[in-house]
Design a protein around this motif. Structure first.
Motif, PDB file in Angstrom:
ATOM      1  N   TYR A 166       0.828  -1.197   0.000  1.00  0.00           N
ATOM      2  CA  TYR A 166       0.000   0.000   0.000  1.00  0.00           C
ATOM      3  C   TYR A 166       0.871   1.260   0.000  1.00  0.00           C
ATOM      4  O   TYR A 166       0.654   2.190  -0.786  1.00  0.00           O
ATOM      5  CB  TYR A 166      -0.933  -0.021   1.215  1.00  0.00           C
ATOM      6  CG  TYR A 166      -1.659   1.272   1.453  1.00  0.00           C
ATOM      7  CD1 TYR A 166      -2.783   1.616   0.702  1.00  0.00           C
ATOM      8  CD2 TYR A 166      -1.215   2.169   2.422  1.00  0.00           C
ATOM      9  CE1 TYR A 166      -3.445   2.806   0.920  1.00  0.00           C
ATOM     10  CE2 TYR A 166      -1.874   3.359   2.645  1.00  0.00           C
ATOM     11  CZ  TYR A 166      -2.987   3.685   1.888  1.00  0.00           C
ATOM     12  OH  TYR A 166      -3.635   4.873   2.098  1.00  0.00           O
ATOM     13  N   SER A 221       2.744   1.644  -3.337  1.00  0.00           N
ATOM     14  CA  SER A 221       1.853   2.033  -4.438  1.00  0.00           C
ATOM     15  C   SER A 221       1.486   3.506  -4.364  1.00  0.00           C
ATOM     16  O   SER A 221       1.266   4.148  -5.390  1.00  0.00           O
ATOM     17  CB  SER A 221       0.591   1.164  -4.445  1.00  0.00           C
ATOM     18  OG  SER A 221      -0.256   1.489  -3.359  1.00  0.00           O
ATOM     19  N   ASN A 222       1.413   4.052  -3.151  1.00  0.00           N
ATOM     20  CA  ASN A 222       1.098   5.473  -2.998  1.00  0.00           C
ATOM     21  C   ASN A 222       2.282   6.385  -3.284  1.00  0.00           C
ATOM     22  O   ASN A 222       2.116   7.597  -3.372  1.00  0.00           O
ATOM     23  CB  ASN A 222       0.544   5.749  -1.599  1.00  0.00           C
ATOM     24  CG  ASN A 222      -0.882   5.297  -1.462  1.00  0.00           C
ATOM     25  OD1 ASN A 222      -1.706   5.556  -2.336  1.00  0.00           O
ATOM     26  ND2 ASN A 222      -1.190   4.606  -0.383  1.00  0.00           N
ATOM     27  N   SER A 268       4.340   5.652  -5.949  1.00  0.00           N
ATOM     28  CA  SER A 268       4.749   5.334  -7.317  1.00  0.00           C
ATOM     29  C   SER A 268       3.518   5.232  -8.205  1.00  0.00           C
ATOM     30  O   SER A 268       2.393   5.459  -7.765  1.00  0.00           O
ATOM     31  CB  SER A 268       5.514   4.003  -7.331  1.00  0.00           C
ATOM     32  OG  SER A 268       4.636   2.929  -7.022  1.00  0.00           O
ATOM     33  N   THR A 269       3.746   4.849  -9.454  1.00  0.00           N
ATOM     34  CA  THR A 269       2.637   4.654 -10.394  1.00  0.00           C
ATOM     35  C   THR A 269       2.241   3.189 -10.486  1.00  0.00           C
ATOM     36  O   THR A 269       1.403   2.822 -11.297  1.00  0.00           O
ATOM     37  CB  THR A 269       3.036   5.157 -11.793  1.00  0.00           C
ATOM     38  OG1 THR A 269       4.194   4.443 -12.232  1.00  0.00           O
ATOM     39  CG2 THR A 269       3.326   6.651 -11.777  1.00  0.00           C
ATOM     40  N   VAL A 270       2.822   2.339  -9.658  1.00  0.00           N
ATOM     41  CA  VAL A 270       2.549   0.905  -9.665  1.00  0.00           C
ATOM     42  C   VAL A 270       1.356   0.616  -8.751  1.00  0.00           C
ATOM     43  O   VAL A 270       1.245   1.202  -7.670  1.00  0.00           O
ATOM     44  CB  VAL A 270       3.800   0.115  -9.199  1.00  0.00           C
ATOM     45  CG1 VAL A 270       3.550  -1.382  -9.234  1.00  0.00           C
ATOM     46  CG2 VAL A 270       5.005   0.476 -10.055  1.00  0.00           C
ATOM     47  N   SER A 271       0.491  -0.284  -9.183  1.00  0.00           N
ATOM     48  CA  SER A 271      -0.698  -0.600  -8.379  1.00  0.00           C
ATOM     49  C   SER A 271      -0.312  -1.356  -7.109  1.00  0.00           C
ATOM     50  O   SER A 271       0.745  -1.980  -7.023  1.00  0.00           O
ATOM     51  CB  SER A 271      -1.682  -1.452  -9.187  1.00  0.00           C
ATOM     52  OG  SER A 271      -1.187  -2.780  -9.315  1.00  0.00           O
ATOM     53  N   GLU A 272      -1.211  -1.300  -6.129  1.00  0.00           N
ATOM     54  CA  GLU A 272      -0.982  -2.011  -4.872  1.00  0.00           C
ATOM     55  C   GLU A 272      -0.865  -3.513  -5.108  1.00  0.00           C
ATOM     56  O   GLU A 272      -0.016  -4.184  -4.515  1.00  0.00           O
ATOM     57  CB  GLU A 272      -2.127  -1.703  -3.904  1.00  0.00           C
ATOM     58  CG  GLU A 272      -1.928  -2.268  -2.522  1.00  0.00           C
ATOM     59  CD  GLU A 272      -3.030  -1.852  -1.567  1.00  0.00           C
ATOM     60  OE1 GLU A 272      -3.186  -2.542  -0.543  1.00  0.00           O
ATOM     61  OE2 GLU A 272      -3.730  -0.854  -1.823  1.00  0.00           O
ATOM     62  N   ALA A 273      -1.710  -4.054  -5.995  1.00  0.00           N
ATOM     63  CA  ALA A 273      -1.675  -5.487  -6.295  1.00  0.00           C
ATOM     64  C   ALA A 273      -0.342  -5.885  -6.933  1.00  0.00           C
ATOM     65  O   ALA A 273       0.229  -6.940  -6.597  1.00  0.00           O
ATOM     66  CB  ALA A 273      -2.831  -5.856  -7.223  1.00  0.00           C
ATOM     67  N   ASP A 274       0.170  -5.052  -7.826  1.00  0.00           N
ATOM     68  CA  ASP A 274       1.465  -5.347  -8.452  1.00  0.00           C
ATOM     69  C   ASP A 274       2.594  -5.272  -7.432  1.00  0.00           C
ATOM     70  O   ASP A 274       3.510  -6.096  -7.442  1.00  0.00           O
ATOM     71  CB  ASP A 274       1.743  -4.385  -9.610  1.00  0.00           C
ATOM     72  CG  ASP A 274       0.888  -4.678 -10.837  1.00  0.00           C
ATOM     73  OD1 ASP A 274       0.351  -5.809 -10.935  1.00  0.00           O
ATOM     74  OD2 ASP A 274       0.751  -3.781 -11.685  1.00  0.00           O
ATOM     75  N   CYS A 275       2.533  -4.282  -6.547  1.00  0.00           N
ATOM     76  CA  CYS A 275       3.553  -4.170  -5.490  1.00  0.00           C
ATOM     77  C   CYS A 275       3.520  -5.403  -4.597  1.00  0.00           C
ATOM     78  O   CYS A 275       4.576  -5.960  -4.263  1.00  0.00           O
ATOM     79  CB  CYS A 275       3.320  -2.914  -4.656  1.00  0.00           C
ATOM     80  SG  CYS A 275       3.653  -1.367  -5.507  1.00  0.00           S
TER      81      CYS A 275
END
Length: 112
Positions: free
Chosen positions: A24, A27-28, A30-37
């Motif tokens: 979480y 993801s906040n 960067s531009t990467v989603s929480e699921a991807d992180c």
């Protein structure tokens, strides 16, 4: 006569941070989603364990190094050495110089 009270500095746990929380936070930032992180963090943990099991030191840059450690009982000859000698297995963490310096700057406050 009883000894006077003694007081010590100690670390106080203020909560936990798990992989989901880290995903979480990342993801906040960067531009990467929480699921991807979260997927990357799970893969990281899996691969780190594989590397440790292979006897490798896992070097994590500014975080420090991780390595398997074993505590064992002695034997009188090489032939007597076996798995039964193992008392415990763990992970040794050696913080980087950057972490060590940052730890020296931690501020403490009195808790009652």
């Amino acid at each position: 006569m009883s000894a006077p009270d003694r007081y010590y500095v100690q670390a106080v746990k203020t909560g936990n941070c798990d992989l989901e929380r880290l995903a979480y936070l990342i993801s906040n930032q960067s531009t990467v989603s929480e699921a991807d992180c979260l997927a990357v963090l799970h893969s990281f943990v899996h691969n780190m364990m594989d590397e440790l099991e292979q006897g490798r030191v896992v070097e994590l840059g500014h975080l420090g190094n991780f390595q398997i450690k074993v505590s064992s009982l002695p034997s009188n000859s090489p032939e007597e050495v076996g798995i039964e000698n193992v008392k415990s297995i763990g992970v040794n963490y050696r913080p980087s110089l950057k972490i060590k310096k940052r730890l020296q700057k931690i501020k403490f406050k009195l808790q009652k």
